[in-house]
Each structure stands twice: as C-alpha cells, then as structure tokens.
Design a protein around this motif. Sequence first.
Motif, short mmCIF file in Angstrom:
data_model
loop_
_atom_site.label_atom_id
_atom_site.label_comp_id
_atom_site.label_asym_id
_atom_site.label_seq_id
_atom_site.Cartn_x
_atom_site.Cartn_y
_atom_site.Cartn_z
N SER A 256 34.53 -0.78 -43.18
CA SER A 256 34.26 0.79 -42.95
C SER A 256 35.87 1.33 -43.62
O SER A 256 36.85 1.30 -43.20
CB SER A 256 34.27 1.22 -41.43
OG SER A 256 34.45 2.63 -41.05
N SER A 257 35.38 2.30 -44.48
CA SER A 257 36.41 3.06 -44.97
C SER A 257 37.03 3.94 -43.99
O SER A 257 38.15 4.30 -44.08
CB SER A 257 35.97 3.81 -46.03
OG SER A 257 35.08 4.95 -46.17
N GLY A 258 36.46 4.35 -42.92
CA GLY A 258 36.93 5.36 -41.82
C GLY A 258 37.69 4.70 -40.78
O GLY A 258 38.27 5.40 -40.10
N SER A 259 37.77 3.41 -40.52
CA SER A 259 38.27 2.94 -39.59
C SER A 259 39.87 3.14 -39.65
O SER A 259 40.47 2.82 -40.54
CB SER A 259 38.21 1.41 -39.61
OG SER A 259 36.98 1.15 -39.35
N GLU B 56 42.00 -6.51 -43.67
CA GLU B 56 41.13 -6.72 -44.79
C GLU B 56 39.70 -6.42 -44.43
O GLU B 56 38.94 -5.86 -45.09
CB GLU B 56 41.44 -7.97 -45.64
CG GLU B 56 40.59 -7.97 -46.85
CD GLU B 56 40.37 -6.76 -47.76
OE1 GLU B 56 39.47 -6.50 -48.73
OE2 GLU B 56 41.74 -6.36 -47.93
N GLU B 57 39.22 -6.89 -43.29
CA GLU B 57 38.13 -6.86 -42.84
C GLU B 57 37.56 -5.51 -42.58
O GLU B 57 36.55 -5.16 -42.64
CB GLU B 57 37.91 -7.70 -41.51
CG GLU B 57 36.19 -7.79 -40.96
CD GLU B 57 36.27 -8.71 -39.43
OE1 GLU B 57 35.36 -8.58 -38.80
OE2 GLU B 57 37.20 -9.26 -39.05
N SER B 58 38.57 -4.98 -41.88
CA SER B 58 38.30 -3.50 -41.20
C SER B 58 38.15 -2.55 -42.65
O SER B 58 37.24 -1.56 -42.44
CB SER B 58 39.67 -2.90 -40.67
OG SER B 58 39.51 -1.67 -40.32
N ARG B 59 39.05 -2.93 -43.58
CA ARG B 59 38.73 -2.01 -44.72
C ARG B 59 37.29 -2.31 -45.32
O ARG B 59 36.72 -1.20 -46.13
CB ARG B 59 40.03 -2.20 -45.79
CG ARG B 59 41.16 -1.80 -45.52
CD ARG B 59 42.23 -2.42 -46.37
NE ARG B 59 43.52 -1.72 -46.10
CZ ARG B 59 44.81 -2.27 -46.49
NH1 ARG B 59 44.76 -2.98 -47.26
NH2 ARG B 59 45.91 -1.51 -46.43
N ARG B 60 36.82 -3.35 -45.34
CA ARG B 60 35.52 -3.85 -46.13
C ARG B 60 34.48 -3.37 -45.13
O ARG B 60 33.48 -2.75 -45.91
CB ARG B 60 35.39 -5.46 -46.21
CG ARG B 60 36.18 -6.17 -47.27
CD ARG B 60 35.66 -7.45 -47.42
NE ARG B 60 35.54 -8.28 -46.24
CZ ARG B 60 36.38 -9.14 -45.81
NH1 ARG B 60 37.63 -9.23 -46.60
NH2 ARG B 60 36.06 -9.76 -44.63
#
Length: 211
Positions: A205-208, A199-203
């Motif tokens: 950066s949408s490209g991660s 969830e942290e990754s999604r928040r």
Amino acid sequence: PLLWKATAAGRPGTVYLLGTVHMRPDGERRLDRAVLDAVASADRLALELDPTRVDMAEMQALVAELAIMVDQRVGALLPLDVAAKLATVAAGCGMPGIEDSPLKPWFVAMALATECPKKQGLGGPSVEELLMDLAKRRSDPPTVVELETARSQLLALSATDLDPAPIADTLEWLESGKLAELVALYEGADAAGVAAAVEESRRSSSGSPAA
C-alpha cells in the motif's frame, strides 16, 4: 542498535547514521551505549525535525491552509463501510466525530497514525526526543540541524489532496498489527527485518504510514 559509522581515509571527522522510529513502547527510554557515546562526542546533530521546537501557531496556520475542505466533510468522501470504521476507530483513539469534520483525508490518516498507536502501547518517547534530551544535557550541546520543515512535510503529505485511499490504508495498517511488529524488530536491532517489513508495507500500500 541500527547505527552505522562512516569515515573517509585521509580526512578528519566521523559521521554516525542512526535509524530511528517515531513510536516506541510505553515508558521505553533506553538507548544503546554506542548511541549514547555517539551523541556525547558529536558536534552536530542532524534530525528530520527538532521535536522540541514545534511551533503550534505555525502548525495551526499550516493545517488551516493545507488540510481544511470547504463545505465538505471527510466522511462523505468515503465508502460507507470505511466511514463507519473510521468513526469507530477514531472514537477509540480519542478523536470522536472526526468523520464529520472538514479535514482532508490525508490529514485524518496522519492523525490516526499518530494517535492510535498510543492506544496500542506505543506511547513512549520517540528516539528523536531522547536524542534531543541527551544533547541538551551536555555542557557543550551540539549544533542541531533540521533536515526538513513542518511545511515541507505537510506539503508532501497533502499531495494526495482529496483522495480517500490514505484513510482506508491507515485503518487497515492499524488493524494488521504490523506497526507493533516493526517496532519490535527495531527494538531488537534487526536491520534486515526492519528493511523487509518496510518494503512489504510499500509494496502492499502506497498509503501506509511509516513508523
């Protein structure tokens, strides 16, 4: 393990849902006993893709169709500092000169996310590969169901087309060490930790890419 079991009252059959990662530590082949038992008893095995059935000719054709620019090089789409970082990181991951290639940014980002973790000690077989190995060893192998296709996956990734953001995002993601943290959470069967990290990754950066 991140394994859930589902049944329905009054109806036969059991569904097991296993959370998996595509990257694991070098040499790591262990699977929990509960996973081994589930695979041993399953009559069907549903995977995102069957990693043992990669058609290289099909993949090459898809790359040519979806991932190649005409009269353009990917480095020219990037800010100078990002292009320089791409050149350095890619060379260290065994892809020297990729910044001068006609590959579209989304494909370069995917290549970085696939190859660079191997230099960070995450070159072990994926959980999917281990599941397929177990299934094939059975005297009565389960039916394998692929939930996606290589084409559908590449089409989804190619939606960003010439947007250079996925490269910068992936370089930042690789540098952050978050992948190793995520894999460690997975190996520790920390479902809440994995969910929070994703969830942290999604928040952020949408490209991660996802593990």
